[in-house]
Motif scaffolding. Sequence first.
Motif, PDB file in Angstrom:
ATOM      1  N   PHE A  41       0.857  -1.193   0.000  1.00  0.00           N
ATOM      2  CA  PHE A  41       0.000   0.000   0.000  1.00  0.00           C
ATOM      3  C   PHE A  41       0.897   1.249   0.000  1.00  0.00           C
ATOM      4  O   PHE A  41       0.962   2.002   0.991  1.00  0.00           O
ATOM      5  CB  PHE A  41      -0.921  -0.015   1.238  1.00  0.00           C
ATOM      6  N   PRO A  42       1.590   1.482  -1.101  1.00  0.00           N
ATOM      7  CA  PRO A  42       2.554   2.604  -1.164  1.00  0.00           C
ATOM      8  C   PRO A  42       1.907   3.964  -0.963  1.00  0.00           C
ATOM      9  O   PRO A  42       2.591   4.921  -0.587  1.00  0.00           O
ATOM     10  CB  PRO A  42       3.161   2.458  -2.558  1.00  0.00           C
ATOM     11  N   GLN A  43       0.582   4.068  -1.214  1.00  0.00           N
ATOM     12  CA  GLN A  43      -0.092   5.353  -1.014  1.00  0.00           C
ATOM     13  C   GLN A  43      -0.063   5.804   0.436  1.00  0.00           C
ATOM     14  O   GLN A  43      -0.302   6.977   0.748  1.00  0.00           O
ATOM     15  CB  GLN A  43      -1.541   5.296  -1.519  1.00  0.00           C
ATOM     16  N   TRP A  44       0.207   4.856   1.364  1.00  0.00           N
ATOM     17  CA  TRP A  44       0.251   5.189   2.792  1.00  0.00           C
ATOM     18  C   TRP A  44       1.669   5.047   3.371  1.00  0.00           C
ATOM     19  O   TRP A  44       1.852   5.060   4.595  1.00  0.00           O
ATOM     20  CB  TRP A  44      -0.704   4.284   3.576  1.00  0.00           C
ATOM     21  N   PHE A  85      -1.436  -1.906  15.305  1.00  0.00           N
ATOM     22  CA  PHE A  85      -0.570  -0.737  15.132  1.00  0.00           C
ATOM     23  C   PHE A  85      -1.396   0.438  14.613  1.00  0.00           C
ATOM     24  O   PHE A  85      -2.371   0.251  13.874  1.00  0.00           O
ATOM     25  CB  PHE A  85       0.554  -1.029  14.125  1.00  0.00           C
ATOM     26  N   HIS A  86      -1.002   1.639  15.004  1.00  0.00           N
ATOM     27  CA  HIS A  86      -1.544   2.845  14.393  1.00  0.00           C
ATOM     28  C   HIS A  86      -0.945   3.009  12.998  1.00  0.00           C
ATOM     29  O   HIS A  86       0.254   2.812  12.794  1.00  0.00           O
ATOM     30  CB  HIS A  86      -1.154   4.088  15.202  1.00  0.00           C
ATOM     31  N   LEU A  87      -1.789   3.415  12.042  1.00  0.00           N
ATOM     32  CA  LEU A  87      -1.315   3.830  10.723  1.00  0.00           C
ATOM     33  C   LEU A  87      -1.825   5.247  10.506  1.00  0.00           C
ATOM     34  O   LEU A  87      -3.012   5.454  10.221  1.00  0.00           O
ATOM     35  CB  LEU A  87      -1.828   2.893   9.631  1.00  0.00           C
ATOM     36  N   GLY A  88      -0.938   6.215  10.675  1.00  0.00           N
ATOM     37  CA  GLY A  88      -1.377   7.603  10.664  1.00  0.00           C
ATOM     38  C   GLY A  88      -2.299   7.852  11.842  1.00  0.00           C
ATOM     39  O   GLY A  88      -2.181   7.232  12.900  1.00  0.00           O
ATOM     40  N   SER A  89      -3.264   8.733  11.660  1.00  0.00           N
ATOM     41  CA  SER A  89      -4.189   9.074  12.740  1.00  0.00           C
ATOM     42  C   SER A  89      -5.577   8.502  12.533  1.00  0.00           C
ATOM     43  O   SER A  89      -6.409   8.578  13.435  1.00  0.00           O
ATOM     44  CB  SER A  89      -4.295  10.601  12.869  1.00  0.00           C
ATOM     45  N   GLU A  90      -5.840   7.890  11.388  1.00  0.00           N
ATOM     46  CA  GLU A  90      -7.201   7.468  11.062  1.00  0.00           C
ATOM     47  C   GLU A  90      -7.324   5.989  10.729  1.00  0.00           C
ATOM     48  O   GLU A  90      -8.414   5.513  10.413  1.00  0.00           O
ATOM     49  CB  GLU A  90      -7.749   8.293   9.884  1.00  0.00           C
ATOM     50  N   MET A  91      -6.232   5.237  10.799  1.00  0.00           N
ATOM     51  CA  MET A  91      -6.275   3.820  10.440  1.00  0.00           C
ATOM     52  C   MET A  91      -5.509   2.978  11.459  1.00  0.00           C
ATOM     53  O   MET A  91      -4.656   3.480  12.194  1.00  0.00           O
ATOM     54  CB  MET A  91      -5.692   3.591   9.037  1.00  0.00           C
ATOM     55  N   SER A  92      -5.853   1.700  11.474  1.00  0.00           N
ATOM     56  CA  SER A  92      -5.121   0.736  12.300  1.00  0.00           C
ATOM     57  C   SER A  92      -4.767  -0.475  11.452  1.00  0.00           C
ATOM     58  O   SER A  92      -5.445  -0.787  10.467  1.00  0.00           O
ATOM     59  CB  SER A  92      -5.942   0.306  13.514  1.00  0.00           C
ATOM     60  N   ILE A  93      -3.703  -1.145  11.846  1.00  0.00           N
ATOM     61  CA  ILE A  93      -3.263  -2.360  11.154  1.00  0.00           C
ATOM     62  C   ILE A  93      -3.326  -3.499  12.158  1.00  0.00           C
ATOM     63  O   ILE A  93      -2.927  -3.362  13.315  1.00  0.00           O
ATOM     64  CB  ILE A  93      -1.826  -2.199  10.635  1.00  0.00           C
ATOM     65  N   ARG A  94      -3.803  -4.629  11.684  1.00  0.00           N
ATOM     66  CA  ARG A  94      -3.992  -5.775  12.581  1.00  0.00           C
ATOM     67  C   ARG A  94      -3.423  -7.015  11.906  1.00  0.00           C
ATOM     68  O   ARG A  94      -3.861  -7.404  10.809  1.00  0.00           O
ATOM     69  CB  ARG A  94      -5.490  -5.933  12.867  1.00  0.00           C
TER      70      ARG A  94
END
Length: 575
Positions: free
Chosen positions: A20-23, A41-50
């Motif tokens: 996901f290179p856009q992020w 994990f947090h991904l930026g301020s609006e997403m999470s990774i699981r």
Amino acid sequence: MTNEIQINVALVQRLIVAQFPQWADLPIKSVEFGGCDNRTFHLGSEMSIRLPSAEEYVRQVKKEQEWLPKIAPHLPLPIPQPIAMGMPSEDYPWNWSIYKWLEGESANSLELGDVHLEIIAVQLAQFLRAFHQFDAAGAPAPGLHNWWRAAHTSIYDAETRSLIETLKDFINVDNAISLWQRAINSQWDSDPVWVHGDVASGNLLVKDNRLAAVIDFGCMGIGDPACDLTIAWTFFRGKSRNIFKANLHFDAETWARARGWAMWKALYEISELEEKSGAELAQQIQIIDAVIEEDRASRRTDSKDNKHPLGLPIEYQQMPEYFDTSNVNEQTEAKNALIERLLKEQKVKTVLDMTCGTGSQVFYLAERDYEVIGSDFSPALIDIARDKAKAMSRNITFIKGDMRNVKIGKFDAIITIFNAIGHLTKADFDVALKNIRANLKDNGVYIFDIFNLQAITNEIIADFTRDVESVVNGVTIHNMQHSEIDRETGLLTSHDQFTILKDGCKPEMHTNSFSLQIYTAEELQALLSENEFEIVGQYDMNGSDFIADKSLNILIVARKKYTHRTSRCEVYHPT
């Protein structure tokens, strides 16, 4: 389980850059309470990774990706919203997910006051009601993907019994087994519903002291919702627990299974503790104590049959066609012969069997030329007895009647065999004795048997455990039974599970619990004396003399005392 993969920020960064290179420019950081089965994990301020931490959790990824977007619009609170699904790679071998970030703190990291817990109890109950009501068509049934959550509680039977034995130094074993048996004997008889599968404080997000979201649906599936209710004891307390339960409209059996799930989970958590001490142990013991106390309270108030508050074996009414399978066996002939020997010694001609069931003793005595009538409270068993008599071309009378009040006539002897009096409370047995006396001729005899409380040890109770299979008219019947005893009350409680297997049909499962009121010889002697009976013989069920501390059963022959009441005109007045 794969232990070599280091799931850390560096790994997640590589995965995002590659897939996901856009992020790729967004910051990534670990979540403080990121879970064990999955790492978050947090991904930026609006997403999470699981990311699943091991292969056994991978099945949950695609399930959440498919079902959460369908369910979310129908729920009163936010749930995880999948944005993308990552693919296996050289760095990480399994699927993984990216979700929209949900605001809130994990409830297990907060100190919440009683008022706030009460509000959250209402919110969570409303959420579960909505979730349980969502259309379950095509949804996944319990299995490895969710560790069998939403399955029947008995799926963990062997493990729970093993844990109880292992942790016997920390819990009341008898109470724990009793609770567990009631849990696995109960049934969810409605259609399968959606189940979260892991409703725990760590999966509740709280913001401003209100429930803000419910997360971690990896264990979701459809089936029995009982496992979703364990949070009543693991998180709520006092009034909030009562509010949570009151806002969910489940029957007593569902709550019995919920207590079973809660105890199983607490036992498991204790077993995983390296040091069996400290706050974590105390917390799990507190949960176990709470569910046991509720179970004991429910046993004190439950009554399936107002006429028989101790309950009855299931084959007496619901499954009468299997009565003989459970109650007539190779020992029956010997017991019948003993009864006949005792009747012969008392020179008996007429007999009333007040608890005849399907007629085992009645037919045996009729074949030996006794004038015998059978009576039983169960219409279904009486119908079977009448059908047997017709098939034998025997003219034998069978009457529906309760031993506490039926009036049939005057007999030389009355019998109630095979622990029949145990189905009555002590007060009801006293009533029955008065009625038995009314149906006996003067000097008539009453013959009955019951388990001997003085001789029943815990080892003997363990021997009562039954796991047998039989075939009746082509139908396979599997019966599992477990018993425990309350020595203070003299109640011997048994829990049955019947599985009926018919060709071409789905298995039928029937569960039931009932108690027998058992006595010592001294208690029986007092009851008989109070009702004007005198004991003329006490025996073991093998016909030998009764030994108070050794005989498992006591069989009593009691004679109705003849009390001649003289009228005033018959009194002699000396002149």
